[in-house]
Design a protein around this motif. Structure first.
Motif, mmCIF file in Angstrom:
data_model
loop_
_atom_site.group_PDB
_atom_site.id
_atom_site.type_symbol
_atom_site.label_atom_id
_atom_site.label_comp_id
_atom_site.label_asym_id
_atom_site.label_seq_id
_atom_site.Cartn_x
_atom_site.Cartn_y
_atom_site.Cartn_z
ATOM 1 N N ALA A 133 0.826 -1.208 0.000
ATOM 2 C CA ALA A 133 0.000 0.000 0.000
ATOM 3 C C ALA A 133 0.863 1.262 0.000
ATOM 4 O O ALA A 133 0.463 2.288 -0.573
ATOM 5 N N ARG A 134 2.028 1.190 0.618
ATOM 6 C CA ARG A 134 2.859 2.388 0.750
ATOM 7 C C ARG A 134 3.971 2.495 -0.283
ATOM 8 O O ARG A 134 4.380 3.593 -0.645
ATOM 9 N N TYR A 135 4.461 1.376 -0.746
ATOM 10 C CA TYR A 135 5.629 1.405 -1.633
ATOM 11 C C TYR A 135 5.390 0.739 -2.974
ATOM 12 O O TYR A 135 6.253 0.818 -3.856
ATOM 13 N N GLY A 136 4.231 0.085 -3.152
ATOM 14 C CA GLY A 136 3.934 -0.521 -4.446
ATOM 15 C C GLY A 136 3.845 0.535 -5.532
ATOM 16 O O GLY A 136 3.349 1.640 -5.305
ATOM 17 N N GLY A 137 4.361 0.211 -6.703
ATOM 18 C CA GLY A 137 4.352 1.175 -7.796
ATOM 19 C C GLY A 137 5.505 2.156 -7.752
ATOM 20 O O GLY A 137 5.592 3.046 -8.600
ATOM 21 N N SER A 138 6.383 1.990 -6.775
ATOM 22 C CA SER A 138 7.573 2.841 -6.675
ATOM 23 C C SER A 138 8.815 1.967 -6.786
ATOM 24 O O SER A 138 8.732 0.735 -6.846
ATOM 25 N N ASP A 139 9.979 2.615 -6.825
ATOM 26 C CA ASP A 139 11.224 1.850 -6.814
ATOM 27 C C ASP A 139 11.873 1.898 -5.440
ATOM 28 O O ASP A 139 13.097 1.824 -5.307
ATOM 29 N N ALA A 140 11.054 2.003 -4.391
ATOM 30 C CA ALA A 140 11.566 2.074 -3.022
ATOM 31 C C ALA A 140 12.398 0.843 -2.698
ATOM 32 O O ALA A 140 12.105 -0.272 -3.140
ATOM 33 N N ARG A 141 13.422 1.058 -1.902
ATOM 34 C CA ARG A 141 14.259 -0.048 -1.445
ATOM 35 C C ARG A 141 13.673 -0.617 -0.160
ATOM 36 O O ARG A 141 13.404 0.108 0.799
ATOM 37 N N ILE A 142 13.466 -1.929 -0.138
ATOM 38 C CA ILE A 142 12.957 -2.624 1.035
ATOM 39 C C ILE A 142 13.945 -3.720 1.398
ATOM 40 O O ILE A 142 14.210 -4.624 0.603
ATOM 41 N N ASN A 143 14.515 -3.629 2.596
ATOM 42 C CA ASN A 143 15.406 -4.665 3.102
ATOM 43 C C ASN A 143 14.607 -5.638 3.967
ATOM 44 O O ASN A 143 13.973 -5.227 4.942
ATOM 45 N N LEU A 144 14.627 -6.915 3.622
ATOM 46 C CA LEU A 144 14.018 -7.965 4.438
ATOM 47 C C LEU A 144 15.141 -8.685 5.175
ATOM 48 O O LEU A 144 16.041 -9.244 4.536
ATOM 49 N N VAL A 145 15.071 -8.670 6.503
ATOM 50 C CA VAL A 145 16.154 -9.215 7.322
ATOM 51 C C VAL A 145 15.679 -10.504 7.980
ATOM 52 O O VAL A 145 14.841 -10.483 8.893
ATOM 53 N N ALA A 146 16.188 -11.639 7.521
ATOM 54 C CA ALA A 146 15.929 -12.935 8.152
ATOM 55 C C ALA A 146 16.885 -13.042 9.331
ATOM 56 O O ALA A 146 18.085 -13.260 9.161
ATOM 57 N N SER A 147 16.372 -12.873 10.554
ATOM 58 C CA SER A 147 17.253 -12.631 11.692
ATOM 59 C C SER A 147 18.060 -13.846 12.119
ATOM 60 O O SER A 147 19.155 -13.698 12.664
ATOM 61 N N HIS A 148 17.540 -15.063 11.915
ATOM 62 C CA HIS A 148 18.328 -16.232 12.288
ATOM 63 C C HIS A 148 19.473 -16.388 11.293
ATOM 64 O O HIS A 148 19.249 -16.443 10.082
ATOM 65 N N PRO A 149 20.714 -16.493 11.758
ATOM 66 C CA PRO A 149 21.847 -16.497 10.823
ATOM 67 C C PRO A 149 21.874 -17.686 9.874
ATOM 68 O O PRO A 149 22.419 -17.575 8.769
ATOM 69 N N THR A 150 21.296 -18.827 10.296
ATOM 70 C CA THR A 150 21.385 -20.020 9.458
ATOM 71 C C THR A 150 20.044 -20.699 9.202
ATOM 72 O O THR A 150 19.898 -21.418 8.216
ATOM 73 N N GLY A 151 19.057 -20.517 10.069
ATOM 74 C CA GLY A 151 17.793 -21.239 9.942
ATOM 75 C C GLY A 151 17.003 -20.818 8.718
ATOM 76 O O GLY A 151 17.039 -19.666 8.283
ATOM 77 N N ASP A 152 16.260 -21.767 8.169
ATOM 78 C CA ASP A 152 15.504 -21.511 6.937
ATOM 79 C C ASP A 152 14.155 -20.859 7.200
ATOM 80 O O ASP A 152 13.537 -20.317 6.281
ATOM 81 N N GLU A 153 13.665 -20.897 8.452
ATOM 82 C CA GLU A 153 12.310 -20.408 8.711
ATOM 83 C C GLU A 153 12.169 -18.920 8.420
ATOM 84 O O GLU A 153 11.184 -18.488 7.806
ATOM 85 N N PHE A 155 14.190 -17.118 6.495
ATOM 86 C CA PHE A 155 14.455 -16.900 5.069
ATOM 87 C C PHE A 155 13.231 -17.251 4.230
ATOM 88 O O PHE A 155 12.884 -16.539 3.279
ATOM 89 N N ALA A 156 12.550 -18.344 4.586
ATOM 90 C CA ALA A 156 11.330 -18.715 3.873
ATOM 91 C C ALA A 156 10.267 -17.629 4.009
ATOM 92 O O ALA A 156 9.568 -17.303 3.040
ATOM 93 N N CYS A 157 10.145 -17.070 5.202
ATOM 94 C CA CYS A 157 9.176 -15.996 5.419
ATOM 95 C C CYS A 157 9.548 -14.764 4.603
ATOM 96 O O CYS A 157 8.674 -14.104 4.026
ATOM 97 N N ALA A 158 10.835 -14.455 4.550
ATOM 98 C CA ALA A 158 11.288 -13.320 3.740
ATOM 99 C C ALA A 158 10.956 -13.543 2.262
ATOM 100 O O ALA A 158 10.488 -12.632 1.567
ATOM 101 N N GLU A 159 11.175 -14.759 1.783
ATOM 102 C CA GLU A 159 10.854 -15.057 0.386
ATOM 103 C C GLU A 159 9.347 -14.949 0.138
ATOM 104 O O GLU A 159 8.926 -14.503 -0.941
ATOM 105 N N TYR A 160 8.570 -15.333 1.124
ATOM 106 C CA TYR A 160 7.118 -15.212 0.997
ATOM 107 C C TYR A 160 6.699 -13.747 0.889
ATOM 108 O O TYR A 160 5.913 -13.377 0.007
ATOM 109 N N ILE A 161 7.210 -12.893 1.766
ATOM 110 C CA ILE A 161 6.874 -11.471 1.705
ATOM 111 C C ILE A 161 7.323 -10.880 0.372
ATOM 112 O O ILE A 161 6.579 -10.133 -0.273
ATOM 113 N N ARG A 162 8.538 -11.221 -0.056
ATOM 114 C CA ARG A 162 9.017 -10.708 -1.341
ATOM 115 C C ARG A 162 8.107 -11.149 -2.476
ATOM 116 O O ARG A 162 7.788 -10.357 -3.383
#
Length: 230
Positions: A133-153, A155-162
């Motif tokens: 709603a806020r950044y769609g249609g723009s070229d805004a930079r969005i950083n998704l940070v998967a906080s666990h250094p190695t776990g896939d959970e 990262f999977a959530c980040a891929e889902y949001i992306r």
């Protein structure tokens, strides 16, 4: 135009400049935070360590301390890091002070963006809707940070949001499968590790209908989280 979405992994990163940093902790910190707000919590204060949590309570004795060290409850804290317990807690109008190993640490390292959001998988759809709603249609930079250094959970959530932001709609069943199958979750499903509640993972792997996002605000003294209704 579409947002520029990049995924990072770790809890102590120096992130590139972006319009928004989204910090993800599925198991379990920001699933806990989500349920805390669902149960009526007014605010969550993020602290870097146990000593800082006790220092907040010295000044504000009405707060509840919540968190974990090594995934286990902290002596002297009021609550642990279990979403199953938070889902039953009476928290109306209360302030929670939260200390965790990965999610809170990552959030405190991600404060450089104008906007900072926290999420687990339970609130990922709401977070994606808010970003769209806020950044769609723009070229805004969005950083998704998967906080666990190695776990896939995370990262999977980040891929889902992306995928939602880019119109690709990753299958939620795939995300759930990866959460249950990741190394982080193994101890919760091990009968020889009774200190870890397998019911927590059911909460972490369940996506709830979008209602609000969890936004970080920082002033001179506190790093706080409040819900922002969609």
């Amino acid at each position: 135009m579409t947002p520029r979405v990049e995924i990072f992994r770790g809890n102590d990163l120096a992130l590139p400049d972006a319009e928004v940093n989204v910090v993800i902790d599925v198991v379990r910190a920001f699933t806990v935070a989500h349920y805390a707000f669902l149960r009526g919590a007014a605010e969550i204060l993020l602290v870097p360590d146990v000593a800082a949590a006790f220092a907040v309570r010295e000044e504000r004795p009405e707060v509840l301390l919540a968190g974990e060290v090594g995934g286990l409850p902290i002596e002297g804290f009021d609550l642990d890091n279990s979403p199953a317990r938070f889902a039953l807690a009476e928290l109306e109008g209360l302030t929670i002070v939260q200390k965790t190993t990965n999610g809170v640490k990552a959030a405190l390292h991600s404060l450089g963006a104008p906007a900072v959001l926290l999420t687990g998988f339970s609130n990922a759809e709401a977070t994606a809707h808010y970003l769209q709603a806020r950044y769609g249609g723009s070229d805004a930079r969005i950083n998704l940070v998967a906080s666990h250094p190695t776990g896939d959970e995370d990262f999977a959530c980040a891929e889902y949001i992306r995928s939602l932001l880019l119109g690709e709609a990753m299958d939620t069943d795939e995300v759930r499968r990866r959460i249950y199958g990741c190394e982080t979750v193994a101890k919760f499903l091990d009968p020889a590790r009774p200190d870890f509640n397998p019911e927590d993972i059911d909460y972490c792997a369940t996506s709830l209908p979008p209602a609000f996002v969890m936004a970080v605000r920082q002033d001179a003294r506190w790093t706080s989280v409040r819900k922002v209704t969609l």
